[in-house]
Design a protein around this motif. Structure first.
Motif, PDB file in Angstrom:
ATOM      1  N   ARG A   1      14.266  29.208 -49.923  1.00 37.54           N
ATOM      2  CA  ARG A   1      13.798  30.434 -49.276  1.00 37.54           C
ATOM      3  C   ARG A   1      14.470  31.689 -49.849  1.00 37.54           C
ATOM      4  N   ASN A   2      15.711  31.550 -50.325  1.00 40.64           N
ATOM      5  CA  ASN A   2      16.396  32.715 -50.910  1.00 40.64           C
ATOM      6  C   ASN A   2      15.728  33.210 -52.185  1.00 40.64           C
ATOM      7  N   PHE A   3      14.846  32.398 -52.742  1.00 41.90           N
ATOM      8  CA  PHE A   3      14.177  32.793 -53.989  1.00 41.90           C
ATOM      9  C   PHE A   3      12.735  33.210 -53.746  1.00 41.90           C
ATOM     10  N   ALA A   4      12.343  33.229 -52.468  1.00 37.90           N
ATOM     11  CA  ALA A   4      10.986  33.652 -52.122  1.00 37.90           C
ATOM     12  C   ALA A   4      10.973  35.163 -51.915  1.00 37.90           C
ATOM     13  N   SER A   5       9.824  35.777 -52.187  1.00 31.85           N
ATOM     14  CA  SER A   5       9.760  37.232 -52.035  1.00 31.85           C
ATOM     15  C   SER A   5       8.884  37.573 -50.828  1.00 31.85           C
ATOM     16  N   GLY A   6       8.811  38.860 -50.536  1.00 31.53           N
ATOM     17  CA  GLY A   6       7.965  39.310 -49.426  1.00 31.53           C
ATOM     18  C   GLY A   6       8.691  39.213 -48.098  1.00 31.53           C
ATOM     19  N   LYS A   7       8.053  39.796 -47.109  1.00 32.38           N
ATOM     20  CA  LYS A   7       8.678  39.892 -45.797  1.00 32.38           C
ATOM     21  C   LYS A   7       8.926  38.500 -45.215  1.00 32.38           C
ATOM     22  N   HIS A   8       7.997  37.598 -45.461  1.00 32.41           N
ATOM     23  CA  HIS A   8       8.072  36.293 -44.784  1.00 32.41           C
ATOM     24  C   HIS A   8       8.793  35.223 -45.579  1.00 32.41           C
ATOM     25  N   LYS A   9       9.204  35.562 -46.797  1.00 30.51           N
ATOM     26  CA  LYS A   9       9.937  34.578 -47.615  1.00 30.51           C
ATOM     27  C   LYS A   9       9.208  33.229 -47.644  1.00 30.51           C
ATOM     28  N   GLN A  10       7.920  33.328 -47.896  1.00 33.05           N
ATOM     29  CA  GLN A  10       7.070  32.141 -47.795  1.00 33.05           C
ATOM     30  C   GLN A  10       7.289  31.188 -48.976  1.00 33.05           C
ATOM     31  N   VAL A  11       7.545  29.917 -48.669  1.00 37.43           N
ATOM     32  CA  VAL A  11       7.762  28.935 -49.741  1.00 37.43           C
ATOM     33  C   VAL A  11       6.614  27.923 -49.841  1.00 37.43           C
ATOM     34  N   ASP A  12       5.672  27.990 -48.877  1.00 37.59           N
ATOM     35  CA  ASP A  12       4.536  27.054 -48.920  1.00 37.59           C
ATOM     36  C   ASP A  12       3.246  27.795 -48.622  1.00 37.59           C
ATOM     37  N   ASP A  13       2.129  27.163 -48.956  1.00 37.19           N
ATOM     38  CA  ASP A  13       0.841  27.818 -48.754  1.00 37.19           C
ATOM     39  C   ASP A  13      -0.248  26.754 -48.648  1.00 37.19           C
ATOM     40  N   TYR A  14      -1.461  27.199 -48.252  1.00 37.31           N
ATOM     41  CA  TYR A  14      -2.555  26.238 -48.077  1.00 37.31           C
ATOM     42  C   TYR A  14      -3.015  25.645 -49.395  1.00 37.31           C
ATOM     43  N   PRO A  15      -3.427  24.383 -49.386  1.00 35.20           N
ATOM     44  CA  PRO A  15      -3.898  23.782 -50.634  1.00 35.20           C
ATOM     45  C   PRO A  15      -5.275  24.319 -51.042  1.00 35.20           C
ATOM     46  N   PHE A  16      -5.426  24.684 -52.297  1.00 33.92           N
ATOM     47  CA  PHE A  16      -6.765  24.996 -52.810  1.00 33.92           C
ATOM     48  C   PHE A  16      -7.634  23.760 -52.634  1.00 33.92           C
TER      49      PHE A  16
END
Ligand code: 6GU
Length: 232
Positions: free
Chosen positions: A39-54
């Motif tokens: 998470r320390n390497f994620a950007s943006g307000k939410h420090k998002q490290v995962d996302d929905y699968p295409f």
């Protein structure tokens, strides 16, 4: 040896290396373990490290950018001999792989999580994918702990004569023989006479026979491999 571990839940890995043999290995300067919160390497307000699968489907996928940022940050400092991704679809961890990894200087481990990592990370950075068995864990952290434990104890100098890895189960493709300690008789159950005899050669033979028998009974797969390697 230095091992860097990247995880979304580094807290899970705080205790396993802080006791017993691995603790001593670190105190002796033979092993360094460094944990990195993805998470320390994620950007943006939410420090998002995962996302929905295409393409849809259940579960989340670990995003490319935070992992790439973390890898590239670490790789600026040193070259890694192996970049391992823990995943149930990896190569099964066995003693031969542990022996091989114990010769490396720098190992980087990315703990798999959620539905897995974006395939492009595997293609671009990962040199080896490792599974610890045919069952599914909630995350790769416990698998990483198993790898570090099994590999760390093999680093030359970590074990002394008494704990020597030479006598471990699997080190010569056989399971370890039964062991006993005092008292010599407990509730009518006797320790085998040979172990009390002080006759070193007979004890060694007994242990070897027990190892062979135990392997034959419990792990015919290992036994057949051993027969192939050494003959009887
Ligand atoms: Cl490395 N990860 C997960 N999530 N499950 C596993 C595993 C790894 N090895 C066996 N099962």
């Amino acid at each position: 040896m230095r091992i860097d571990i990247i995880s979304v839940l580094p807290e899970l890995l705080e205790s396993p290396f802080s006791h017993s043999i691995l603790k001593r290995a670190q105190q002796k300067g033979l092993l360094e373990v460094h944990l990195h919160a993805l998470r320390n390497f994620a950007s943006g307000k939410h420090k998002q490290v995962d996302d929905y699968p295409f393409g849809g489907g259940a579960g989340m996928v670990m995003k490319v950018e935070p992992i790439a940022a973390c890898f590239e940050h670490l790789q600026e400092e040193r070259d890694y001999d192996e970049v391992i991704y823990t995943s149930p679809d990896g190569q099964l961890l066995d003693q031969a792989l542990c022996n091989e990894l114990s010769m490396k200087q720098n190992i980087l481990i990315l703990c798999g999580h959620y539905k897995g990592v974006d395939e492009r990370i595997r293609e671009k950075y990962i040199t080896r994918e490792v599974s610890i068995g045919d069952y599914v864990l909630s995350g790769g952290e416990l698998a990483a702990a198993v790898i570090v434990d099994a590999v760390g104890r093999l680093i030359p100098g970590v074990l002394n004569d008494e704990t020597s890895a030479l006598f471990d189960s699997f080190q010569d493709s056989l399971l370890a023989p039964p062991v006993y300690t005092r008292p010599a008789e407990w509730r009518g159950m006797q320790v085998p006479d040979v172990l009390l005899s002080g006759h070193e050669k007979k004890i060694e033979e007994w242990r070897h026979d027990q190892s062979v028998q135990r392997t034959k009974d419990r792990r015919p797969d290992l036994y057949n491999k051993w027969v192939g390697e050494e003959g009887e």
